[in-house]
Design an enzyme around this catalytic site. Sequence first.
Site, PDB file in Angstrom:
ATOM      1  N   VAL A   1       1.549   0.773  -3.050  1.00  0.00           N
ATOM      2  CA  VAL A   1       0.914   0.705  -1.732  1.00  0.00           C
ATOM      3  C   VAL A   1       0.116   1.972  -1.454  1.00  0.00           C
ATOM      4  CG1 VAL A   1       1.304   0.439   0.743  1.00  0.00           C
ATOM      5  CG2 VAL A   1       2.726  -0.824  -0.883  1.00  0.00           C
ATOM      6  N   ALA A   2       0.744   3.130  -1.650  1.00  0.00           N
ATOM      7  CA  ALA A   2       0.079   4.394  -1.326  1.00  0.00           C
ATOM      8  C   ALA A   2       0.696   5.516  -2.151  1.00  0.00           C
ATOM      9  CB  ALA A   2       0.198   4.699   0.166  1.00  0.00           C
TER      10      ALA A   2
ATOM     11  N   ASN B   1      -1.006  12.023  -2.861  1.00  0.00           N
ATOM     12  CA  ASN B   1      -1.707  13.113  -3.545  1.00  0.00           C
ATOM     13  C   ASN B   1      -2.205  14.135  -2.522  1.00  0.00           C
ATOM     14  OD1 ASN B   1      -1.487  11.841  -6.176  1.00  0.00           O
ATOM     15  ND2 ASN B   1      -3.000  10.387  -5.420  1.00  0.00           N
TER      16      ASN B   1
ATOM     17  N   GLU C   1       2.706   8.936   4.189  1.00  0.00           N
ATOM     18  CA  GLU C   1       2.033   9.861   3.265  1.00  0.00           C
ATOM     19  C   GLU C   1       1.711  11.191   3.944  1.00  0.00           C
ATOM     20  OE1 GLU C   1       2.896   6.795   1.158  1.00  0.00           O
ATOM     21  OE2 GLU C   1       2.297   8.709   0.297  1.00  0.00           O
TER      22      GLU C   1
ATOM     23  N   GLU D   1      11.670  11.306  -0.681  1.00  0.00           N
ATOM     24  CA  GLU D   1      11.445  10.044   0.014  1.00  0.00           C
ATOM     25  C   GLU D   1      12.321   9.877   1.256  1.00  0.00           C
ATOM     26  OE1 GLU D   1       8.972   8.447  -0.507  1.00  0.00           O
ATOM     27  OE2 GLU D   1       8.356   8.935  -2.549  1.00  0.00           O
TER      28      GLU D   1
END
Length: 780
Positions: free
Chosen positions: A390-391, A394, A418, A440
């Site tokens: 999904v994402a 970075n 993110e 996470e």
Amino acid sequence: MAAPAPRPPGLCCCRKGSAAGPEAPPAPPPPPEPPPDVASASSSQLFSLRHLHLGLELRPETRALAGCLVLELCALRPQPRALVLDVHPALRVLSAAYRRATVGEVPCSFAFSPAEAATAATPLPPPPCPPPPPPPCAPPCAASPPSTATFLSAPCIAASPLPTAAAPPGEPPASRSPAAEPPPPLPVFAQPPCAACPLGFRVDPFTDYGSSLTISLPAALQPHQPFQIIVRYTTADGPAIWWLDPELTYGNAKPFVFTQGHSVCNRSFFPCFDTPAVKCTYSATVKAPAGIQVLMSTTQSTYLEEEGVYQFYMEFPVPAYLVALVAGDLIHADIGPRSRVWAEPCLLPTAISKLSGIVERWLTAAESLYGPYIWGRYDIVFLPPSFPIVAMENPCLTFIISSILESDEFLIIDVIHEVAHSWFGNAVTNATWEEMWLSEGLATYAQRRITTETYGAAFTCLETAFRLDALHRQMKLLGEDNPVSKLQVKLEPGVNPSNLMNLFTYEKGYCFVYYLSQLCGDPRHFDSFLRAYIEKYKFTSVVAQDLLDSFLNFFPELKEQCVESKAGLEFERWLNATGPPLAEPDLSQGSSLTRPVETLFKLWTTEPLDSAAASSVDLTKWRTFQTVLFLDRLLDGSPLPREVIKKLSECYSSQLDSMNAEIRIRWLQIVVRNDYYPDLYKVRRFLENQMSRMYTIPLYEDLCTGTLKSFALEIFYQTQNQLHPNLRKTIQQILSQGLNPFPAIDTTAVTTDTPAMVLEDKASEATNGAISLRDVNVSA
């Protein structure tokens, strides 16, 4: 024929020294310590990595990337015999060389052809901002006087490789000849204290997701002496590098390429210490075909039009998996004072309308909770549907799948997640893949604190209820005793760390962090602790004990109460017990949004069915997360009674047709799991228009688990050319294996004419049902 290069001493660690005695030769030094990260073959614990430079040439016509890597290192022990880096069979090493370096030396540039190298009387322009001199590995010495730039010619670094134990799996040695390929870039140095020396190297198998590159080192190398290792290589399609033909993009005009490094994929992008325990700054010079925009996860970038190259510089240390590149037909628009969005031209207006102004709102909220945003810019690039997750967080440049633009609420959550990684995961990173929850779980907690500040507690509780439902669904499928449900998962040698990514990493990790916040009494006190934690550990990698020790030291009153040993909620049990979270958050503040879902679900699943009451609710007035929570619970209860599925279709099928893909895929899974033939044509239509992994794999899994495999086969044969080869391969595996990991429920034999009826775009009254494994999508 020349004799093969001798194996350098120390490459084999299985031989023992001879017994001590007057005639015995000196015992060899002890073998290197085993790597602390079992997913990395590298000798990262023997060296200090200060900086890495990349010279990259993109070659879309051959789906290849030619690279030159320059590592700036110091040895931490006397006379290391070899440097070991992580690589991959898709990456072909052509040469390795050693060069002595000076502290504070200007980063090298790159020449992209022998002609450029031959005319490099002066260096190519340096990166946009030369990095500040890193902490010296040795006492500083006087800098060398300026001199004419030198470059490493191809003969200089074309060292013969050492004998290799085995060719990469499935590839004969003859196919490794580089004769037909243009050479990779050449490094150009402005201050050469000494000539570069070619080095022997060898590539050995390591695991099915990587290999080891062992480079012999000069015998006189001393500890803390700066030196450089230069590796020239080429790499094709590999786990990290995704080449897309124009037909797989939205514009259908230009080729596209992106990289995806998490968890251990970037070893197929460039040789590296592919472990989250090692961080360094990096720079890159990239040459691409005209008309192709190149972006990287860096704090600074420039385009040198005359030379036709892009230059990038990341001034803060990051682990290898966060080095990222994307190139294609991309244009941008500013959406805030420090943010812009990049997308293909046909997608840019939608991206602007969805995100303009609100990203800065999220960044400001995050800063108020966890301190300054340290990365400068926060840009977003929307990638074609082939993006495998999904994402991805970075630094400075979030990668996100463009399919998510359909759903405002999922877009909000995924981007904010993110954003949270800018503090938790990027600034402070888990030192081992066995503790991914440190990134996470903390990022999920921070994401929910940000959404509470910007959208209110009710919305946050609704999204949390949706995710915790998914966690319990995954637990039911895997079993409560499954070791992957631990927060500290033991990573066995040979197991790909990506296999450990699951909802326990996110949601069980979140529940533990939420529990810690509750021990403080006020979440704002816990915010203060997290600010101090970030300040203490930023730009480093940590283990769970670092977090927990810091927590107890920050709250000495809790340490005095021995909260870490509270019966049934011991910190050690949180980390190492299998099964569900030991405690879950109070979501009562979301009851105004979750209670209608529970009421409607009960109406549809209580016998006898009160169809008038059940059909009175208008789903178009609900939030997306309410609708998907309702549909997920119907999925869990499938197969449903025939009367119920028929009435559900009459009430909602037309409404759901106009909703986003997150909602539609769930309804279509209900259709498939209940073998409701009147709506099967909608499954076909959906799959004919989807190229995304997250919207195709779950449906193909369900189709193949039940009785509709022939239907799935026909759709796949009609649509396979619009799918990325990696996705195509995954679906082929599903179709060939049939995916039947769990016993079918109420499965009835199908008559011989059923497949023909199913393959038509019209209704059929056959009835059937089965349960299949449903993919649960998570962001990186």
